[in-house]
Scaffold this motif. Structure first.
Motif, short mmCIF file in Angstrom:
data_model
loop_
_atom_site.label_atom_id
_atom_site.label_comp_id
_atom_site.label_asym_id
_atom_site.label_seq_id
_atom_site.Cartn_x
_atom_site.Cartn_y
_atom_site.Cartn_z
N VAL A 337 0.85 -1.19 0.00
CA VAL A 337 0.00 0.00 0.00
C VAL A 337 0.88 1.23 0.00
O VAL A 337 1.78 1.36 0.84
CB VAL A 337 -0.92 0.05 1.23
N LEU A 338 0.66 2.15 -0.92
CA LEU A 338 1.32 3.45 -0.91
C LEU A 338 0.37 4.50 -0.36
O LEU A 338 -0.85 4.32 -0.40
CB LEU A 338 1.77 3.86 -2.32
N SER A 339 0.91 5.59 0.13
CA SER A 339 0.06 6.67 0.63
C SER A 339 -0.79 7.22 -0.50
O SER A 339 -0.47 7.08 -1.69
CB SER A 339 0.92 7.78 1.24
N ASP A 340 -1.88 7.85 -0.13
CA ASP A 340 -2.79 8.41 -1.11
C ASP A 340 -2.16 9.52 -1.94
O ASP A 340 -2.74 9.95 -2.95
CB ASP A 340 -4.04 8.96 -0.42
N ARG A 341 -1.00 9.98 -1.53
CA ARG A 341 -0.31 11.01 -2.32
C ARG A 341 0.11 10.48 -3.69
O ARG A 341 0.29 11.25 -4.63
CB ARG A 341 0.93 11.50 -1.57
N TYR A 342 0.31 9.17 -3.78
CA TYR A 342 0.73 8.58 -5.05
C TYR A 342 -0.42 8.62 -6.05
O TYR A 342 -1.56 8.26 -5.75
CB TYR A 342 1.19 7.15 -4.86
N VAL A 343 -0.11 9.05 -7.28
CA VAL A 343 -1.07 9.06 -8.39
C VAL A 343 -0.57 8.06 -9.43
O VAL A 343 0.61 8.12 -9.83
CB VAL A 343 -1.20 10.47 -9.01
N ALA A 344 -1.43 7.16 -9.84
CA ALA A 344 -1.03 6.12 -10.79
C ALA A 344 -0.36 6.72 -12.02
O ALA A 344 -0.86 7.67 -12.63
CB ALA A 344 -2.25 5.30 -11.21
N GLY A 345 0.81 6.18 -12.36
CA GLY A 345 1.55 6.63 -13.53
C GLY A 345 2.52 7.76 -13.25
O GLY A 345 3.29 8.15 -14.15
N ALA A 346 2.53 8.29 -12.01
CA ALA A 346 3.41 9.42 -11.71
C ALA A 346 4.88 9.06 -11.88
O ALA A 346 5.70 9.92 -12.21
CB ALA A 346 3.15 9.90 -10.28
N GLU A 347 5.21 7.78 -11.71
CA GLU A 347 6.60 7.35 -11.83
C GLU A 347 7.11 7.41 -13.27
O GLU A 347 8.32 7.31 -13.51
CB GLU A 347 6.78 5.93 -11.30
N ASN A 348 6.20 7.60 -14.24
CA ASN A 348 6.59 7.67 -15.64
C ASN A 348 6.78 9.11 -16.13
O ASN A 348 7.10 9.33 -17.30
CB ASN A 348 5.54 6.97 -16.51
N ALA A 349 6.58 10.07 -15.24
CA ALA A 349 6.83 11.47 -15.58
C ALA A 349 8.33 11.71 -15.71
O ALA A 349 9.14 10.86 -15.32
CB ALA A 349 6.24 12.37 -14.50
N PRO A 350 8.74 12.84 -16.28
CA PRO A 350 10.17 13.16 -16.32
C PRO A 350 10.77 13.14 -14.92
O PRO A 350 10.07 13.40 -13.93
CB PRO A 350 10.20 14.58 -16.92
#
Length: 593
Positions: A337-350
């Motif tokens: 479980v990640l905190s709600d701050r994580y948004v799906a796909g954010a790791e693929n941003a620059p």
């Protein structure tokens, strides 16, 4: 080389045996364990004639790189098997009895027992004589990094653990049965002519800092071929901590294999915290701007740490995505479980737009259903300040995460935190804005943010206490809460405010204590202050048995791939390659339900 003389202070502490007691107060009894190990060590043991031991030693200690040679124990020198002491009294090789014959091993099978016989340079063997094993003294002269004085002998670091495990074997193998002597390891400098040798607690420390390696495992296998039995302290290194903890105190440092010392409590929870440092999901790609990329070996080693810790609940920091976390914590074994701050796909941003998050992992064999987990947004306040390039900004800090468990039939809440960095020792009350010459302190922004998080954390803890709920807080506090005055009184403003005894005598304990001697100990540019902690409401101790938190080494400390190297693009700066694993090591606590 390990820190000599101070080593015992570093690796072992005098402490209660709370972590070896169950919830009913039953203290762990080592006598049954000792009897079991004794039977295992005797099983299959064939007493071979002493005259044949030199040939057996030549096979066991053979130099695999040079035909017809063996490796001498103290000097690590390769030597022709035929270069025996009779033809070369000074530098020929002979048998070293790690437990000297004058201390109870003149008769057989002790004299011929291959687990404590080592091929050694004759003059080094003579210099060691029948001395105890301990730290300190003057250089021996021939064997590098070896020291001796009037009553003790200190071998080089690379064989310290080997010596310890050989003497543990002798201590337990020979218990006074079947007409054999009752050999005894004592925590003192004993005299020759008896059946004792020291120093036990030094040896236990050596066992910890010089763990079993493949060469020692092979010697164990080869010795079994020669005389039919095995050294259980090589097969199961954790047995030493269990057996000798009463004499030497609880281990302050545990290697990742040392699980059994935590397994003596009935129905326990192993809870850990670990900042894995910019954990990304892509091989060869760093998560954020200055984050170092990891290769497949790095990820595999992180996963090995996870397996070795065998945690029921893990509080994690600096996680880039669920996919990254799954590379280390296998989803088939853990709810992730990640905190709600994580948004799906954010790791693929620059890279410049990626972020890190708190996360939690729950072992499925302990929690078939995911426990309640929520994000504690209040801690994730905006940090007002400047970026490293001087650009003004308002950046969010890390949100916390909360889960809830049952201990002693009552609810206990666990909070995972990752607090603001760069104020690990500066003043909080008041914030120091500038120095005497009028120059502003850059850290003032960080300290204001950390101070605000302190107020939020303290309010949450008092809120839970008012509702009758005990609490455990763990994570990266980014604060040296162990700082003390010269008189040993708490010095850190953060800890003093948190643990001020109010309201209504609300008190907390924390750990690990002291300084960090575990995480990357041989790296000169490391910080020795603990900043990763477990903090618990003292009422938790009323509900269950609580072990002292310990920091675990990840291993690989001396692998050159993790060394600090000059930054080729920034003269005068360095690259801390240990961040390819992590610059933080895990902290583990065990709670008996």
């Amino acid at each position: 080389m390990f820190p000599r003389l101070a080593l015992l202070t570093v690796f072992y502490v005098s402490t209660s045996l709370a972590f070896l007691s169950d919830a009913s107060g039953q203290t762990f009894d080592s006598s049954a364990l000792r009897a079991d190990i004794h039977d295992r060590l005797r099983s299959g043991h064939v007493d071979i004639p002493y005259i044949q031991t030199d040939e057996a030693m030549a096979r066991i200690h053979a130099d695999e790189t040079t035909t017809g040679s063996l490796v001498l124990f103290y000097t690590r020198r390769s030597q022709d098997i035929d270069d025996w002491v009779n033809s070369n009294p000074q530098d020929g090789w002979n048998r070293e009895h790690l437990w000297p014959q004058s201390r109870g091993t003149r008769g057989r099978p002790m004299k011929s027992d291959l687990f404590h016989l080592m091929p050694t340079d004759a003059s080094v063997n003579q210099n060691r004589g029948n001395l105890n094993f301990d730290e300190g003294g003057d250089p021996e002269g021939e064997a590098a990094d070896t020291f001796l004085d009037g009553d003790s002998f200190e071998p080089a670091d690379e064989v310290k653990g080997d010596v310890a495990r050989a003497l543990f074997y002798m201590d337990v193998r020979y218990e006074g049965t079947n007409g054999e002597p009752d050999l005894k390891l004592l925590d003192e400098m004993t005299t020759s002519g008896d059946v004792t040798i020291g120093s036990l607690c030094t040896l236990l420390a050596w066992h910890t800092v010089d763990p079993v390696d493949d060469a020692e495992r092979k010697r164990n296998d080869d010795t079994e071929v020669e005389q039919g039995n095995r050294n259980a302290f090589i097969d199961e290194p954790e047995l030493a901590e269990l057996l000798y903890v009463a004499e030497c105190g609880a281990p302050a440092v545990l290697t990742l294999a040392d699980r059994t010392a935590f397994s003596t409590l009935e129905d326990t929870l192993r809870i850990g915290t670990w900042n894995i440092a910019n954990l990304h999901h892509e091989t060869g790609v760093g998560l954020r701007g200055s984050a170092l990329p990891r290769d497949d070996e790095d990820y595999a080693r992180l996963a090995e740490v996870v397996v070795s810790m065998d945690l029921d609940i893990a509080a994690l920091q600096e996680i880039g995505s669920p996919t990254a976390l799954a590379r280390v914590f296998p989803p088939e074994d853990y709810h992730l479980v990640l905190s709600d701050r994580y948004v799906a796909g954010a790791e693929n941003a620059p890279a410049e737009d990626r972020d890190i998050y708190t996360a939690m992992a729950f072992a499925k064999d302990r929690f078939p259903e995911l426990p309640p987990v929520s994000t504690f947004e209040a801690l994730g306040i905006g940090h007002v300040g400047f970026d490293r390039d001087g650009t003004p900004s308002i950046r969010p800090t890390r949100a916390g995460m909360i889960t809830e468990i049952q201990l002693g039939g009552e609810s206990v809440k666990i909070l995972n935190v990752h607090l603001k960095s760069s104020c690990h020792r500066f003043a909080l009350f008041p914030i120091q804005d500038q120095n005497a010459s009028g120059e502003p302190y850059r850290s003032r922004f960080d300290c204001r943010t950390l101070g605000a998080q302190l107020n939020i954390l303290e309010s949450w803890l008092e809120q839970q206490a008012a509702q009758g709920t005990a609490t455990i807080v763990l994570g990266d506090f980014n604060r040296d809460m162990n700082a003390e005055t010269e008189e040993g009184e708490p010095l850190d403003a953060f800890w003093r405010a948190l643990n001020d005894g109010t309201p209504n005598a609300l008190e907390f304990e924390k750990g690990p204590l002291g300084i960090d001697e575990v995480c990357w100990p041989d790296h000169g540019d490391r910080f020795e202050d603990h900043i990763d902690f477990v903090v618990w409401d003292t009422r938790v101790s009323d509900l269950a048995s609580v072990s002292a938190p310990v920091k675990l080494t990840m291993g690989h400390e001396n692998d050159p791939k993790y060394a600090t190297i000059p930054d080729p693009e920034n003269p005068g700066r360095t690259i801390r390659q240990r961040q390819k694993l992590s610059d933080h090591c895990p902290v583990v606590i065990e709670i008996g339900n």
